[in-house]
Design an enzyme around this catalytic site. Structure first.
Site, PDB file in Angstrom:
ATOM      1  N   ALA A  61      76.436  89.037  61.941  1.00  0.00           N
ATOM      2  CA  ALA A  61      77.380  89.125  63.058  1.00  0.00           C
ATOM      3  C   ALA A  61      78.057  90.487  63.042  1.00  0.00           C
ATOM      4  CB  ALA A  61      78.419  88.021  62.921  1.00  0.00           C
ATOM      5  N   GLY A 100      74.559  86.187  59.778  1.00  0.00           N
ATOM      6  CA  GLY A 100      73.935  85.742  61.026  1.00  0.00           C
ATOM      7  C   GLY A 100      72.486  86.172  61.126  1.00  0.00           C
ATOM      8  N   GLU A 103      70.678  83.573  59.324  1.00  0.00           N
ATOM      9  CA  GLU A 103      70.769  82.328  60.103  1.00  0.00           C
ATOM     10  C   GLU A 103      69.797  82.364  61.287  1.00  0.00           C
ATOM     11  OE1 GLU A 103      75.153  82.649  60.350  1.00  0.00           O
ATOM     12  OE2 GLU A 103      75.122  80.546  59.769  1.00  0.00           O
ATOM     13  N   GLU A 123      78.909  85.587  54.090  1.00  0.00           N
ATOM     14  CA  GLU A 123      80.127  85.326  54.879  1.00  0.00           C
ATOM     15  C   GLU A 123      81.346  85.052  54.011  1.00  0.00           C
ATOM     16  OE1 GLU A 123      77.138  84.283  55.596  1.00  0.00           O
ATOM     17  OE2 GLU A 123      76.786  84.308  57.758  1.00  0.00           O
TER      18      GLU A 123
END
Ligand code: COA
Ligand code: NAD
Length: 715
Positions: A61, A100, A103, A123
């Site tokens: 992210a 992310g 993910e 994270e």
């Protein structure tokens, strides 16, 4: 921000384009949604490969977007769409697949990875959890224990480990995209039923409750008050015990509490600050991006005591040749054994060849004549160091850089002994030097920008977080620490105990309290410094020295031979001798009672709030002085020094960030309060910069630099 091209006749190749790490910004997410939709609906496309440009899959992210209004498509439905696609989607992972990014790859049906790539869900290190399904998919893919390890620590794994764990399907040494395209072509007609991770059951060991209980306990212990690791365990527990859809709800719920927490803000501030401190500048205007460091291949270390040994090991580890000089025969033999032992253990642990041949030991100072850098680490004695710098100046060529590891002495005085003072810089390592991440690079008024650039670059090669700071007594870290230590002693005089002060500091998040830390480093170290400053009056109980409040408690302990762990007694008792576990010492309690009685001090109950306020605000106040004087370029520099060198809990961002979270007005008000009660303690008098910031409305920490109006030279 994401491009779609057709390759090999039927493979839709989606390339993420957001340099430098292809972070999932709103534009990238929008690009993925659009290209996936086009690929899925294009009859020519039979399979899809997702890769990142410039050799990086995806760094996760976009952290810069956190705290701003969310724009563009959210990650969770985007990943669901990819997973639900009826054409195989293959992730081609080069460089990194983090957060992310991983993910996203877990939403793909297959993962092909380059052998040099690194994968992980970091994270937790940003105060968050993998909330785009990562906490629910990873345990389903690799099992609960392995997923718990990765998610609660945030550690990155190599491609080889990822293959072993089952995170990826194939590892290649060749072009990852080519391998992924080939792989995609080979699975175009295969069923995807077993490839959608969210639909798989979560494999759990039989004793899953005991497993979670044990992990939660460890995580709480290790986390020292951090909330994200606890939420990570809870999210994985949801994966293990709930159906996927409910698990996702729990993941989102937990994330919502973390996302806006002060801890997440602190950890994200640390992420950017750690990178920002490498972009140094000097009061002269010289900067990191306009100054080229010297090439360095060979370094000398002089003085092979505690520090010199660690520095030697760290230099060898960084691939440099080292000339290690120690003039005392016995010390030399001990140092040779210690350095060899450390290098052997490191080589074993890392599975790399022993690099002992890169160190040459010598008892002759002349051995340093052909190195590019000399790092001096002899006793903390100004006369000795001055003499050494004079000798070095006549021994070494003019271009040799002369660095000192002094922890408090004036760099400029050392520079003045040499013919080339511009070549002299402080390189303040922390003990043990091959382990501690912090390096203060101390520039004097005459240090050349190139010398500073070379020290910063050398620090980087040694894996350190290097912070450039100005020259003053104790530089940044130790100068601030002095007031923290002093306040702790004053609190003892007023009725507190080492145990209760240490407990309050540990609850705040320090790995150990101030007295335990002093016992570990040795009380004699500070005693010697105070003696050199003329503060110590043997046997004297006077509580005023040099016109200000002074506590002789530390000196009185040293006079009794109580130096801390090394003598088995200090602020605590260490029994048996050599033990590292502190035990409360009844002798010390009696000693404190007698001391207070002789001083006419009435003992009072002191709560942990006062302990924290006085110790921490005194330290922070000095930080404001340091900023005002331009000794540190910005609050990030101070904060990184404390996080990497002094055990300040990272989830509290560092002392200056902490002050901004508490509220500058509150810090000012409490300092005023304590200074009124203790007018003989100058370090409790609020700094003028703090007052100035409060009167200008307490701007956010990112804008403090603008408020520091006076440059260093004007003060
Ligand atoms: N979001 C926004 N910016 C990011 C970023 C992210 N996820 N990851 C890296 N960056 C930025 C860095 O701030 C740095 O910017 P700067 O040059 O302005 O200082 C730049 O990208 C390069 O990063 P850097 O860490 O210096 O490069 P590197 O090659 O040493 O490491 C990574 C690359 C991806 C391994 C590392 O940046 C990293 O760990 N990033 C964070 C990954 C993460 O935690 N993702 C989860 C987010 S929830
Ligand atoms: P130390 O006493 O363990 O070692 C100093 C070594 O220098 C000894 O082995 C001594 O024999 C050697 N030495 C003395 N004069 C010499 C000379 N002329 N030539 C060659 N060798 C000589 O000291 P230390 O703790 O390693 O500290 C060294 C320096 O590092 C000091 O300036 C200290 O302030 C600084 N420092 C120490 C720490 C720490 O925690 N110990 C942390 C940061 C910085």
């Amino acid at each position: 921000m994401a491009a779609l091209t057709l390759v090999s006749g039927s493979v839709g190749l989606i390339t993420l384009q957001n340099p430098p790490v292809n972070a999932l910004s709103s534009a990238v997410r929008q690009g993925i949604v659009d290209t996936v939709q086009r690929a899925v609906s294009d009859p020519q496309v039979k399979s899809v490969v997702i890769c990142g440009q410039n050799g990086v899959f995806c760094g996760g992210a976009d952290i810069k977007e956190f705290g701003k209004t969310m724009l563009g498509p959210p990650l969770v439905p985007m990943i669901h769409t990819i997973e639900a696609a009826d054409k195989p989607v293959v992730a081609a992972i080069e460089g990194s697949a983090l957060g992310g990014g991983l993910e996203l790859a877990l939403g793909c049906h297959y993962r092909i990875t380059h052998s040099k790539a690194r994968l992980g869900l970091p994270e937790v290190t940003l105060g968050l959890l993998p909330a785009a399904g990562g906490s629910q998919r990873l345990p389903r893919l690799i099992g609960v224990p392995a997923a718990l390890d990765l998610i609660t620590t945030g550690r990155h794994v190599t491609a080889a480990e990822a293959l072993k764990l089952g995170i990826v399907d194939q590892v290649t040494d060749q072009s990852t995209v080519e391998a992924a395209v080939k792989f995609a072509l080979s699975v175009e007609v295969q069923s995807l039923t077993s490839r959608r991770i969210s639909t798989l059951p979560c494999p759990c060991p039989a004793d899953v409750d005991a497993l979670f209980e044990g992990v939660m306990q460890r995580v709480r212990q290790r986390g020292r008050g951090a909330i994200a690791p606890v939420a990570c365990v809870q999210a994985v527990q949801a994966a293990a015990t709930l159906p996927y859809a409910q698990g996702m709800e729990r993941e989102q719920e937990l994330m919502a509490t973390l996302f806006t927490s002060g801890q997440a803000r602190a950890l994200q501030y640390c992420f950017f600050s750690q990178r920002a401190v490498s972009r140094w500048s000097l009061p002269s205007g010289a900067r990191w991006d306009s100054t080229k460091p010297n090439p360095v291949t060979k370094v000398a270390v002089i003085g092979l005591g505690t520090m010199g040994r660690g520095i030697t090991v760290a230099l060898v580890q960084a691939g440099l040749s080292v000339v290690a000089v120690e003039t005392h025969e016995q010390q030399m033999m001990a140092a040779q054994r210690a350095v060899s032992g450390m290098l052997e253990r490191l080589a074993q642990r890392q599975g790399v060849p022993l690099a002992l041949d890169r160190v040459r030991f010598s008892t002759e100072l002349e051995a340093v004549a052909d190195v590019q850098i000399v790092i001096e680490a002899v006793f903390e004695d100004m006369a000795l160091k001055k003499q050494l710098f004079k000798q070095l100046s006549s021994l070494c060529p003019a271009e040799t850089l002369l660095f000192s590891n002094t922890s408090s002495l004036d760099i400029d005085h050392l520079a003045a002994q040499t013919d080339h003072p511009q070549q002299v810089v402080g390189m303040h390592f922390f003990a043990p030097a091959h382990i501690m991440k912090l390096l203060e690079v101390v520039y004097g008024p005459r240090s050349a920008p190139q010398a500073v650039a070379t020290a910063m670059e050398l620090g980087k090669r040694m894996g350190k977080v290097s912070v450039a700071v100005g020259n003053c007594r104790g530089f940044v870290g130790n100068r601030m620490l002095m007031h923290y230590l002093e306040e702790a002693l004053f609190l003892l005089e007023e009725g507190s105990s080492p145990e209760s002060i240490d407990q309050a500091l540990k609850e705040f998040g320090f790995p150990m309290g101030v007295f335990q830390m002093s016992d570990l480093s040795g009380l004699d170290v500070g005693w010697k410094v105070r003696k050199a400053q003329g503060l110590v009056e043997p046997g004297q109980m006077s509580r005023v020295r040099q016109g200000r409040r002074y506590s002789p408690l530390g000196d009185l302990l040293c006079e009794q031979g109580r130096f801390g762990q090394k003598t088995g007694q200090g602020w605590y008792l260490y029994d048996p001798a050599g033990s590292r576990t502190p035990r409360p010492d009844p002798w010390l309690q009696r000693f404190l009672e007698q001391y207070r009685a002789r001083q006419g001090l009435v003992s009072r109950r002191i709560d942990s709030e006062e302990v924290l306020e006085r110790c921490l605000y005194a330290l922070i106040n000095e930080g404001f002085h340091i900023l005002h004087e331009g000794i540190a370029a910005g609050p990030e520099d101070i904060d990184m020094i404390y996080v990497f060198g002094y055990g300040w809990p990272r989830h509290r961002g560092g002392p200056m960030f902490y002050a901004s979270q508490v509220g500058l007005a509150r810090v000012l008000q409490r300092l005023e309060h304590y200074h009124q009660l203790h007018p003989d303690v100058p370090h409790l008098q609020p700094s003028s910069l703090l007052r100035q910031l409060v009167s200008s409305g307490s701007p956010p920490i990112q804008r403090w630099k603008e408020a520091i109006r006076k440059p260093h030279s004007a003060l």
